[in-house]
Write a protein that holds these residues in place. Structure first.
Motif, PDB file in Angstrom:
ATOM      1  N   ALA A 111       0.827  -1.213   0.000  1.00 32.89           N
ATOM      2  CA  ALA A 111       0.000   0.000   0.000  1.00 32.89           C
ATOM      3  C   ALA A 111       0.857   1.257   0.000  1.00 32.89           C
ATOM      4  O   ALA A 111       0.491   2.264  -0.601  1.00 32.89           O
ATOM      5  N   GLU A 112       2.000   1.201   0.655  1.00 34.14           N
ATOM      6  CA  GLU A 112       2.869   2.375   0.742  1.00 34.14           C
ATOM      7  C   GLU A 112       3.635   2.625  -0.544  1.00 34.14           C
ATOM      8  O   GLU A 112       3.965   3.760  -0.860  1.00 34.14           O
ATOM      9  N   ASP A 113       3.945   1.554  -1.291  1.00 35.64           N
ATOM     10  CA  ASP A 113       4.705   1.689  -2.526  1.00 35.64           C
ATOM     11  C   ASP A 113       4.216   0.680  -3.556  1.00 35.64           C
ATOM     12  O   ASP A 113       4.827  -0.364  -3.767  1.00 35.64           O
ATOM     13  N   PRO A 114       3.092   0.986  -4.220  1.00 36.39           N
ATOM     14  CA  PRO A 114       2.531   0.030  -5.179  1.00 36.39           C
ATOM     15  C   PRO A 114       3.359  -0.152  -6.452  1.00 36.39           C
ATOM     16  O   PRO A 114       3.056  -1.008  -7.277  1.00 36.39           O
ATOM     17  N   GLU A 115       4.419   0.650  -6.625  1.00 30.02           N
ATOM     18  CA  GLU A 115       5.333   0.532  -7.767  1.00 30.02           C
ATOM     19  C   GLU A 115       4.602   0.553  -9.109  1.00 30.02           C
ATOM     20  O   GLU A 115       4.924  -0.211 -10.019  1.00 30.02           O
ATOM     21  N   GLY A 116       3.591   1.387  -9.236  1.00 29.49           N
ATOM     22  CA  GLY A 116       2.866   1.520 -10.491  1.00 29.49           C
ATOM     23  C   GLY A 116       1.785   0.476 -10.716  1.00 29.49           C
ATOM     24  O   GLY A 116       1.057   0.531 -11.698  1.00 29.49           O
ATOM     25  N   GLN A 117       1.682  -0.480  -9.811  1.00 33.84           N
ATOM     26  CA  GLN A 117       0.696  -1.539  -9.970  1.00 33.84           C
ATOM     27  C   GLN A 117      -0.723  -1.011  -9.759  1.00 33.84           C
ATOM     28  O   GLN A 117      -0.975  -0.180  -8.898  1.00 33.84           O
ATOM     29  N   VAL A 118      -1.637  -1.520 -10.557  1.00 30.88           N
ATOM     30  CA  VAL A 118      -3.058  -1.207 -10.453  1.00 30.88           C
ATOM     31  C   VAL A 118      -3.763  -2.485 -10.019  1.00 30.88           C
ATOM     32  O   VAL A 118      -3.387  -3.580 -10.447  1.00 30.88           O
ATOM     33  N   ALA A 119      -4.760  -2.380  -9.161  1.00 30.95           N
ATOM     34  CA  ALA A 119      -5.511  -3.554  -8.726  1.00 30.95           C
ATOM     35  C   ALA A 119      -6.985  -3.367  -9.056  1.00 30.95           C
ATOM     36  O   ALA A 119      -7.553  -2.292  -8.843  1.00 30.95           O
ATOM     37  N   PRO A 167       0.545  -2.198 -15.607  1.00 33.88           N
ATOM     38  CA  PRO A 167       0.093  -1.659 -16.891  1.00 33.88           C
ATOM     39  C   PRO A 167       1.154  -1.646 -17.990  1.00 33.88           C
ATOM     40  O   PRO A 167       0.818  -1.678 -19.169  1.00 33.88           O
ATOM     41  N   ALA A 168       2.424  -1.610 -17.613  1.00 36.53           N
ATOM     42  CA  ALA A 168       3.500  -1.552 -18.612  1.00 36.53           C
ATOM     43  C   ALA A 168       4.675  -2.424 -18.160  1.00 36.53           C
ATOM     44  O   ALA A 168       5.761  -1.931 -17.881  1.00 36.53           O
ATOM     45  N   ALA A 169       4.438  -3.734 -18.125  1.00 37.14           N
ATOM     46  CA  ALA A 169       5.484  -4.675 -17.715  1.00 37.14           C
ATOM     47  C   ALA A 169       6.494  -4.844 -18.842  1.00 37.14           C
ATOM     48  O   ALA A 169       6.140  -4.859 -20.020  1.00 37.14           O
ATOM     49  N   SER A 171      12.159  -9.235 -21.424  1.00 36.09           N
ATOM     50  CA  SER A 171      13.322  -9.194 -22.310  1.00 36.09           C
ATOM     51  C   SER A 171      13.017  -9.710 -23.714  1.00 36.09           C
ATOM     52  O   SER A 171      13.648  -9.287 -24.681  1.00 36.09           O
ATOM     53  N   ASP A 172      12.067 -10.618 -23.846  1.00 37.35           N
ATOM     54  CA  ASP A 172      11.762 -11.181 -25.163  1.00 37.35           C
ATOM     55  C   ASP A 172      10.678 -10.409 -25.915  1.00 37.35           C
ATOM     56  O   ASP A 172      10.282 -10.817 -27.003  1.00 37.35           O
ATOM     57  N   LEU A 173      10.211  -9.290 -25.351  1.00 36.61           N
ATOM     58  CA  LEU A 173       9.199  -8.474 -26.029  1.00 36.61           C
ATOM     59  C   LEU A 173       9.784  -7.093 -26.335  1.00 36.61           C
ATOM     60  O   LEU A 173      10.491  -6.520 -25.506  1.00 36.61           O
ATOM     61  N   PRO A 174       9.464  -6.541 -27.509  1.00 34.38           N
ATOM     62  CA  PRO A 174      10.073  -5.266 -27.896  1.00 34.38           C
ATOM     63  C   PRO A 174       9.543  -4.044 -27.136  1.00 34.38           C
ATOM     64  O   PRO A 174      10.212  -3.029 -27.063  1.00 34.38           O
ATOM     65  N   ALA A 175       8.340  -4.156 -26.571  1.00 35.93           N
ATOM     66  CA  ALA A 175       7.740  -3.002 -25.890  1.00 35.93           C
ATOM     67  C   ALA A 175       7.027  -3.478 -24.623  1.00 35.93           C
ATOM     68  O   ALA A 175       6.690  -4.661 -24.493  1.00 35.93           O
ATOM     69  N   PRO A 176       6.811  -2.561 -23.687  1.00 35.45           N
ATOM     70  CA  PRO A 176       6.066  -2.942 -22.476  1.00 35.45           C
ATOM     71  C   PRO A 176       4.652  -3.409 -22.827  1.00 35.45           C
ATOM     72  O   PRO A 176       4.056  -2.948 -23.794  1.00 35.45           O
ATOM     73  N   LEU A 231      -0.123  -9.720 -12.553  1.00 32.07           N
ATOM     74  CA  LEU A 231       0.930 -10.176 -11.659  1.00 32.07           C
ATOM     75  C   LEU A 231       0.426 -11.202 -10.654  1.00 32.07           C
ATOM     76  O   LEU A 231       1.181 -12.060 -10.218  1.00 32.07           O
ATOM     77  N   TRP A 232      -0.845 -11.082 -10.261  1.00 35.61           N
ATOM     78  CA  TRP A 232      -1.420 -12.002  -9.283  1.00 35.61           C
ATOM     79  C   TRP A 232      -2.933 -11.877  -9.287  1.00 35.61           C
ATOM     80  O   TRP A 232      -3.479 -10.860  -9.690  1.00 35.61           O
ATOM     81  N   ILE A 233      -3.588 -12.946  -8.879  1.00 31.84           N
ATOM     82  CA  ILE A 233      -5.044 -12.969  -8.725  1.00 31.84           C
ATOM     83  C   ILE A 233      -5.341 -13.700  -7.426  1.00 31.84           C
ATOM     84  O   ILE A 233      -4.786 -14.767  -7.169  1.00 31.84           O
ATOM     85  N   TYR A 234      -6.210 -13.122  -6.625  1.00 32.01           N
ATOM     86  CA  TYR A 234      -6.613 -13.771  -5.375  1.00 32.01           C
ATOM     87  C   TYR A 234      -8.125 -13.679  -5.212  1.00 32.01           C
ATOM     88  O   TYR A 234      -8.719 -12.632  -5.445  1.00 32.01           O
TER      89      TYR A 234
END
Length: 182
Positions: free
Chosen positions: A72-80, A104-106, A109-114, A119-122
């Motif tokens: 919650a303090e640092d979601p690092e750009g993640q959306v839930a 939203p923009a992962a 290395s094998d993909l040319p763009a984000p 990341l997870w489902i609960y």
């Protein structure tokens, strides 16, 4: 064991799986996918982010993965995307049955763009098997076209990915390493 025993409250809290509750005063400040599923952005009210963190903690406990997927303090750009409980609505707010964590923009290395990636489902144990994720998935794909399901998967997560693909809700090429059901 009772709450009067030293340390019991912490042990009981750790062993109890609760659905978080959010009041309408917080929910009304969140966007909703398809009018139903609240979206928690990195700058959403901290109370909403803490509900996501609690669901992420429950995911971590059950999955055995090495990380807690959301802070919650640092979601690092993640959306839930929150999954409201269908049978446990309360006046003035909602119980939350689960969450889908999206980057939203992962970058891979094998993909040319984000790309957008789950990341997870609960889902809370009381709500599993009710196709809640399948019902909301079209709204997730609409919000994040081309969303990936990269794994790693728990056994249940793999089954969900297979159901999403077999029902036509998720493109198979966006689920790396998809194994057909055995």
């Amino acid at each position: 064991m009772s709450y009067a025993d030293p340390g019991a409250a912490e042990v009981i809290d750790r062993a109890t799986i609760r659905m978080p509750y959010l009041p309408d005063s917080v929910l009304n400040r969140l966007e909703r996918l398809a009018g139903a599923c609240p979206v928690v952005e990195p700058d959403s009210p901290v109370r909403a982010r803490r509900a996501v963190e609690r669901l992420g903690r429950q995911f971590h406990r059950e999955s055995g993965f090495d990380f807690q997927p959301y802070s919650a303090e640092d979601p690092e750009g993640q959306v839930a995307v929150l999954v409201p409980s269908r049978d446990r609505a309360l006046g003035g707010g909602e119980l939350l049955a689960g969450a889908v964590g999206v980057e939203p923009a992962a970058r891979y290395s094998d993909l040319p763009a984000p790309v957008p990636a789950v990341l997870w489902i609960y889902l809370h144990p009381y709500e599993r098997g009710r196709r809640l994720i399948e019902r909301m998935w079209p709204a997730v794909v609409s919000r994040w076209p081309g969303i990936w399901l990269p794994g790693p998967f728990t056994k249940s997560g793999r089954a969900l990915a297979n159901r999403l693909v077999s029902s036509g809700l998720q493109a198979p090429e966006l689920v790396p390493g998809l194994q057909p059901p055995t």
